[in-house]
Scaffold this motif. Structure first.
Motif, PDB file in Angstrom:
ATOM      1  N   LEU A  72       0.879  -1.175   0.000  1.00 22.44           N
ATOM      2  CA  LEU A  72       0.000   0.000   0.000  1.00 22.44           C
ATOM      3  C   LEU A  72       0.912   1.219   0.000  1.00 22.44           C
ATOM      4  O   LEU A  72       1.625   1.470   0.976  1.00 22.44           O
ATOM      5  CB  LEU A  72      -0.901   0.019   1.236  1.00 22.44           C
ATOM      6  CG  LEU A  72      -1.688  -1.251   1.562  1.00 22.44           C
ATOM      7  CD1 LEU A  72      -2.645  -0.993   2.717  1.00 22.44           C
ATOM      8  CD2 LEU A  72      -2.451  -1.749   0.358  1.00 22.44           C
ATOM      9  N   ARG A  73       0.904   1.970  -1.103  1.00 22.48           N
ATOM     10  CA  ARG A  73       1.806   3.117  -1.228  1.00 22.48           C
ATOM     11  C   ARG A  73       0.983   4.392  -1.237  1.00 22.48           C
ATOM     12  O   ARG A  73       0.125   4.594  -2.092  1.00 22.48           O
ATOM     13  CB  ARG A  73       2.649   3.006  -2.496  1.00 22.48           C
ATOM     14  CG  ARG A  73       3.727   4.074  -2.602  1.00 22.48           C
ATOM     15  CD  ARG A  73       4.682   3.782  -3.751  1.00 22.48           C
ATOM     16  NE  ARG A  73       5.461   2.573  -3.508  1.00 22.48           N
ATOM     17  CZ  ARG A  73       5.370   1.463  -4.244  1.00 22.48           C
ATOM     18  NH1 ARG A  73       4.536   1.420  -5.257  1.00 22.48           N
ATOM     19  NH2 ARG A  73       6.112   0.418  -3.969  1.00 22.48           N
ATOM     20  N   LEU A  74       1.252   5.251  -0.274  1.00 22.82           N
ATOM     21  CA  LEU A  74       0.548   6.526  -0.153  1.00 22.82           C
ATOM     22  C   LEU A  74       1.470   7.637  -0.613  1.00 22.82           C
ATOM     23  O   LEU A  74       2.628   7.702  -0.202  1.00 22.82           O
ATOM     24  CB  LEU A  74       0.138   6.764   1.310  1.00 22.82           C
ATOM     25  CG  LEU A  74      -0.691   8.007   1.587  1.00 22.82           C
ATOM     26  CD1 LEU A  74      -2.090   7.876   1.010  1.00 22.82           C
ATOM     27  CD2 LEU A  74      -0.765   8.273   3.093  1.00 22.82           C
ATOM     28  N   GLN A  75       0.975   8.527  -1.474  1.00 28.34           N
ATOM     29  CA  GLN A  75       1.800   9.640  -1.931  1.00 28.34           C
ATOM     30  C   GLN A  75       0.980  10.917  -2.011  1.00 28.34           C
ATOM     31  O   GLN A  75      -0.223  10.901  -2.258  1.00 28.34           O
ATOM     32  CB  GLN A  75       2.436   9.321  -3.288  1.00 28.34           C
ATOM     33  CG  GLN A  75       1.470   8.996  -4.407  1.00 28.34           C
ATOM     34  CD  GLN A  75       2.196   8.554  -5.670  1.00 28.34           C
ATOM     35  OE1 GLN A  75       3.222   7.868  -5.624  1.00 28.34           O
ATOM     36  NE2 GLN A  75       1.682   8.959  -6.820  1.00 28.34           N
ATOM     37  N   GLU A 109       4.230  16.967   5.378  1.00 32.98           N
ATOM     38  CA  GLU A 109       3.617  16.745   6.690  1.00 32.98           C
ATOM     39  C   GLU A 109       2.238  16.104   6.557  1.00 32.98           C
ATOM     40  O   GLU A 109       1.881  15.197   7.317  1.00 32.98           O
ATOM     41  CB  GLU A 109       3.517  18.076   7.453  1.00 32.98           C
ATOM     42  CG  GLU A 109       4.864  18.755   7.701  1.00 32.98           C
ATOM     43  CD  GLU A 109       5.821  17.851   8.465  1.00 32.98           C
ATOM     44  OE1 GLU A 109       5.346  17.096   9.344  1.00 32.98           O
ATOM     45  OE2 GLU A 109       7.030  17.881   8.189  1.00 32.98           O
ATOM     46  N   LYS A 110       1.477  16.572   5.593  1.00 32.74           N
ATOM     47  CA  LYS A 110       0.136  16.029   5.385  1.00 32.74           C
ATOM     48  C   LYS A 110       0.204  14.559   4.987  1.00 32.74           C
ATOM     49  O   LYS A 110      -0.592  13.734   5.457  1.00 32.74           O
ATOM     50  CB  LYS A 110      -0.582  16.845   4.307  1.00 32.74           C
ATOM     51  CG  LYS A 110      -2.031  16.457   4.091  1.00 32.74           C
ATOM     52  CD  LYS A 110      -2.667  17.364   3.042  1.00 32.74           C
ATOM     53  CE  LYS A 110      -4.111  16.999   2.781  1.00 32.74           C
ATOM     54  NZ  LYS A 110      -4.742  17.866   1.751  1.00 32.74           N
ATOM     55  N   THR A 111       1.163  14.218   4.153  1.00 34.48           N
ATOM     56  CA  THR A 111       1.310  12.833   3.710  1.00 34.48           C
ATOM     57  C   THR A 111       1.739  11.943   4.874  1.00 34.48           C
ATOM     58  O   THR A 111       1.227  10.831   5.045  1.00 34.48           O
ATOM     59  CB  THR A 111       2.332  12.724   2.568  1.00 34.48           C
ATOM     60  OG1 THR A 111       1.961  13.610   1.506  1.00 34.48           O
ATOM     61  CG2 THR A 111       2.409  11.311   2.029  1.00 34.48           C
ATOM     62  N   ALA A 112       2.664  12.434   5.704  1.00 31.24           N
ATOM     63  CA  ALA A 112       3.120  11.656   6.859  1.00 31.24           C
ATOM     64  C   ALA A 112       1.970  11.413   7.834  1.00 31.24           C
ATOM     65  O   ALA A 112       1.786  10.296   8.336  1.00 31.24           O
ATOM     66  CB  ALA A 112       4.264  12.380   7.554  1.00 31.24           C
ATOM     67  N   GLY A 113       1.163  12.453   8.077  1.00 31.78           N
ATOM     68  CA  GLY A 113       0.018  12.296   8.982  1.00 31.78           C
ATOM     69  C   GLY A 113      -1.013  11.331   8.432  1.00 31.78           C
ATOM     70  O   GLY A 113      -1.570  10.497   9.165  1.00 31.78           O
ATOM     71  N   ALA A 114      -1.275  11.424   7.123  1.00 33.47           N
ATOM     72  CA  ALA A 114      -2.238  10.526   6.494  1.00 33.47           C
ATOM     73  C   ALA A 114      -1.738   9.086   6.526  1.00 33.47           C
ATOM     74  O   ALA A 114      -2.533   8.149   6.660  1.00 33.47           O
ATOM     75  CB  ALA A 114      -2.493  10.963   5.054  1.00 33.47           C
ATOM     76  N   ALA A 115      -0.408   8.901   6.435  1.00 31.01           N
ATOM     77  CA  ALA A 115       0.153   7.554   6.469  1.00 31.01           C
ATOM     78  C   ALA A 115      -0.077   6.913   7.844  1.00 31.01           C
ATOM     79  O   ALA A 115      -0.416   5.726   7.945  1.00 31.01           O
ATOM     80  CB  ALA A 115       1.642   7.599   6.138  1.00 31.01           C
ATOM     81  N   GLN A 116       0.118   7.697   8.901  1.00 30.09           N
ATOM     82  CA  GLN A 116      -0.122   7.159  10.249  1.00 30.09           C
ATOM     83  C   GLN A 116      -1.595   6.814  10.448  1.00 30.09           C
ATOM     84  O   GLN A 116      -1.936   5.778  11.034  1.00 30.09           O
ATOM     85  CB  GLN A 116       0.337   8.173  11.303  1.00 30.09           C
ATOM     86  CG  GLN A 116       1.828   8.503  11.248  1.00 30.09           C
ATOM     87  CD  GLN A 116       2.714   7.269  11.314  1.00 30.09           C
ATOM     88  OE1 GLN A 116       2.454   6.347  12.091  1.00 30.09           O
ATOM     89  NE2 GLN A 116       3.769   7.244  10.503  1.00 30.09           N
ATOM     90  N   LYS A 117      -2.458   7.684   9.935  1.00 28.11           N
ATOM     91  CA  LYS A 117      -3.900   7.402  10.023  1.00 28.11           C
ATOM     92  C   LYS A 117      -4.254   6.171   9.193  1.00 28.11           C
ATOM     93  O   LYS A 117      -5.079   5.335   9.610  1.00 28.11           O
ATOM     94  CB  LYS A 117      -4.670   8.628   9.503  1.00 28.11           C
ATOM     95  CG  LYS A 117      -6.179   8.468   9.461  1.00 28.11           C
ATOM     96  CD  LYS A 117      -6.764   8.391  10.880  1.00 28.11           C
ATOM     97  CE  LYS A 117      -8.278   8.587  10.884  1.00 28.11           C
ATOM     98  NZ  LYS A 117      -9.023   7.692  10.020  1.00 28.11           N
TER      99      LYS A 117
END
Length: 819
Positions: free
Chosen positions: A721-724, A729-737
């Motif tokens: 699952l690759r999130l980009q 900062e927004k991407t890092a926060g969304a990755a944790q969520k």
């Protein structure tokens, strides 16, 4: 919208080319019913717009259903046959991709319909032109549209829509148009019944124009001739054509031409008078499987130089004799260019070469030739798998281990695995061939899923090359730093040049210098779009990114500390070729990598020179490791065997073994014995040691044990699952969520909680790529069913919410690239 009973008609199940799951039913108007066949391209209404789609099935419904009707069938010829529908549906389900997008990606770009909007100026818009300031952008747009009514405007649609809201413009649906059409050319020929001799006997005053008599003789000497050819040979050719058409002597007409991708045969191949025992045994097993006309999967494991290509040729000839067709898939476009010559010289011209290296027009024409039944063999890279051959009897995947069969953009399918699926769906034989089989394929043989055919010896009992290891750690430091070529390899190259033999040098890194580093603060020059260093290319005298294509001038001042102290480090194929020219000034040296073969046709030119022995040393990346048979190559040098071990990937050892074994196999394929010299800093690594010993089985057992312990394929199933996103900062926060949400999904199912292992989320090894910040999670599944259930739930519950927040979640099933 009308009901089926009102029409008393059959409805169509259609895959629409929009990012939605599933298929949709539409009514076909009676006027279009005769040409509404499976595989046809259609235009259908979808929500508030018209979209492209493809007919998958005719469905008879008894109950009343309110359905929209299809708008048009732009072209009456089906673009794929009915047997392929189940194949497209399988890919869609397995890789969690919309089936319409699967089909659209399988077809040539030229098949896609352009559904452009036509824009017209209104009366309000005409008045606005007079009232707006001369420097106003709105006035510029309105003036352009006034002068180009109905044309596509060179501004964004949102910009145009703003003017429509002011009632200055009207936007209408344009007529669907395919981006590529058949190539039409004008030909000239004599009219029937016209006697040239009678005309030439007329008064000489009739022929006043320059070269007129010669012109007429040229036209009458052939049944027809291209107008462009006449214009090229006669400066007044067009005038003479029009003159004699007016006199009723000549006539012109249009004819379709195929934008052929086939070139001249430069590597002719004659069949051997007899097959060797191992070839005969393999071919007997293959022909027996072809006779059954049912699905069968074979792994043809033959060492490099064992004669697999001859087995392929004979198997294809056998399939042809039984009235069936074949597909040959190759990992590299450059290898397809080489193999094309071999197959055409043996199998004739009912061959289509199909890959992304062709122009859009060539791909379009090749596809249409296949559709019309003018082709029996399709060969190319992974996209050749989708060729619409209705009598498919054989699929061959050569170098089946190669990672390039995995597509790294949507749809992210593996061509090798999908070849097996298509063969099963269409009751076809599939042959997976390799001198270094993938761990998955060999394990499938051990499990009984594939049938193993072995060819353990080279043809004519030729010995495998002698392999010598150079431990670079043992060399004096000055030799390590100053030269890429060790003294031992230097001596061997020199001897090879003296004896008139050829050498291949392999280095899996292109460019001149790998990076530019500040000697004071340690910062290196990086790509602004990707989290990687820029590579220096001497030929263009610039720094380039190999991921996004960014390039910049060579820097001398550090952007971090402002001091002048940048120093070049590292090396690539360009620097290796440069160093070789200094060491061997009389040698003829060529380079074959993604940079040197960028120009169309350059790959064939390089291979042609090498086959004619006009090149002494060929330097290259992995492009030179696969499938080539040059009898005069007696020396292969591997410059840095450790490079592929650096990748953060569980397949790093496997790729190292395969690359070393494959490149070593290029040596000693003629009468003279081959020799391989491998330079490495890690000579005791098991993948290097087993490659040197040509011991695949020992390597397989070691690699198999490691993967079983760590939970990797072929014992576990994988998904990434690759999130980009654009904001770090927004991407890092969304990755944790995302990590929290994914674990909630797994905990909600007892089976998934038992069978799945979740790793991450973590930043990707290349944390920024092409301007996108990237995080990823790795999901391991003990069973494919549990992983599939998980991916479907993630797709339904998590993908769309992330996309609405300016992020993108990519589901990569069976990933190959972990960076």
């Amino acid at each position: 919208m009308k009901t089926l009973t009102e029409y008393n008609a059959t409805c169509l199940r259609i895959a629409v080319c929009v990012p939605v799951r599933g298929t949709f039913l539409y009514v076909v108007p009676q006027a279009l019913a005769p040409c509404a066949n499976v595989g046809c391209q259609v235009i259908v209404p979808f929500k508030n717009r018209k979209v492209e789609g493809y007919i998958l099935e005719k469905v008879s419904q008894a109950q009343d259903l309110e359905l929209k009707e299809i708008v048009d069938i732009p072209h009456k010829t089906p673009l794929f046959h009915s047997q392929q529908v189940a194949f497209f549906e399988w890919i869609s389900e397995y890789y969690i991709q919309p089936i319409g997008n699967i089909i659209r990606s399988a077809l040539p770009d030229g098949m896609k319909m352009g559904l452009c909007k036509s824009i017209f100026l209104t009366e309000h818009g005409s008045r606005a032109i007079e009232e707006l300031d001369r420097d106003s952008e709105d006035r510029e747009i309105l003036s352009w549209i006034r002068d180009h009514p109905g044309k596509r405007a060179p501004w964004s649609f949102s910009r145009i829509s703003a003017l429509e809201k002011l009632k200055w413009l009207s936007i209408e649906d344009g007529k669907p148009k395919r981006s590529m059409t058949p190539l039409l050319r004008t030909f000239v020929r004599p009219k029937k019944g016209v006697d040239l001799k009678a005309f030439l006997e007329q008064d000489e005053g009739t022929f006043k124009a320059k070269g007129e008599v010669e012109f007429l003789k040229t036209v009458f000497s052939s049944e027809s001739i291209r107008l462009s050819e006449l214009s090229a040979n006669f400066s007044n050719g067009r005038y003479l054509v029009n003159k004699w058409i007016g006199k009723g002597v000549l006539e012109s007409y249009k004819e379709k031409l195929c934008r052929s991708s086939l070139g001249n045969i430069v590597f002719s191949s004659s069949p051997p008078l007899t097959l060797y025992g191992q070839q005969r045994e393999a071919l007997d097993s293959i022909t027996a499987a072809l006779d059954k006309k049912t699905f069968s999967s074979v792994l043809l494991y033959g060492v490099t130089g064992s004669g697999k290509t001859e087995v392929y040729c004979r198997a294809i000839e056998y399939a042809f004799r039984s009235g069936r067709q074949a597909i040959v898939m190759l990992p590299e476009i450059s290898l397809a260019t080489y193999m094309e010559n071999i197959f055409r010289s043996r199998l004739g011209h009912r061959i289509s070469v199909y890959h992304s290296g062709l122009s859009s027009g060539e791909r379009f024409d090749q596809w249409m030739k296949i559709v019309r039944g003018e082709v029996d063999l399709v060969m190319g890279a992974r996209s050749a798998l989708f060729a619409p051959l209705p009598r498919l009897g054989l699929i061959i995947v050569d170098e089946e281990h190669d990672p390039s069969f995995k597509q790294e953009n949507n749809p992210r399918y593996n061509g090798r695995d999908m070849a097996v699926v298509r063969a099963k769906i269409e009751d076809t034989l599939v042959i997976l061939g390799s001198g270094t089989p993938s761990i998955q394929s060999y394990q499938n043989c051990m499990n009984g899923r594939y049938h193993l055919l072995e060819m353990p010896e080279r043809v004519e009992k030729r010995p495998l090359p002698e392999v010598e290891i150079i431990d670079m750690k043992t060399l004096p430091e000055r030799q390590q730093g100053n030269r890429m070529i060790s003294p031992r390899l230097h001596q061997a190259i020199e001897g090879n040049i003296r004896s008139g033999d050829q050498t291949i040098l392999f280095l899996n890194r292109r460019g001149f210098h790998r990076l530019y580093l500040c000697r004071f603060c340690g910062r290196h020059v990086r790509c602004p779009n990707c989290d990687v260093s820029l590579t220096y290319h001497l030929e263009n005298d610039r720094l380039s990114c190999h991921y996004c294509g960014f390039h910049a001038a060579k820097e001398t001042t550090c952007v971090a500390c402002g001091r002048k102290g940048l120093k070049a480090y590292g090396f690539g194929t360009e620097k290796l070729a440069h160093e070789l020219r200094e060491l061997f000034p009389s040698a003829r040296i060529d380079r074959m990598d993604a940079d040197s073969t960028r120009r169309r046709g350059e790959t064939l030119r390089i291979l042609k020179r090498f086959s004619r022995q006009e090149t002494d040393i060929l330097v290259g990346t992995q492009m030179v490791t696969k499938g080539y048979d040059f009898p005069k190559v007696t020396l292969v040098g591997v410059i840095a065997a450790d490079l592929s071990l650096e990748f953060p990937d569980f397949r790093a050892g496997e790729r190292t073994f395969q690359i070393l074994s494959q490149v070593a196999g290029r040596a000693g394929r003629g009468p003279a014995k081959g020799r391989v010299i491998i330079q490495t800093f890690n000579p005791n690594h098991y993948s290097i040691k087993t490659a040197v010993d040509n011991d695949f089985l020992s390597f397989f057992m070691k690699e198999r044990e490691l993967r079983q312990q760590l939970g990797y394929p072929p014992f576990y199933h994988l998904a990434c699952l690759r999130l980009q996103g654009n904001d770090k900062e927004k991407t890092a926060g969304a990755a944790q969520k995302l990590g929290q949400d994914v674990r909630s999904v797994v905990k909600g199912s007892h089976q998934m909680n038992k069978d799945l292992i979740l790793l991450g989320p973590v930043e990707a090894p290349i944390a920024k790529l092409k301007g996108k910040y990237r995080w990823q999670m790795l999901v391991k599944g003990r069973t494919n069913a549990a992983l599939k259930e998980f991916l479907v739930l993630v797709d339904r519950q998590l993908v769309r919410p992330l996309q609405t927040r300016g992020l993108q979640l990519i589901l990569d099933v069976d990933p190959y690239q972990m960076i």
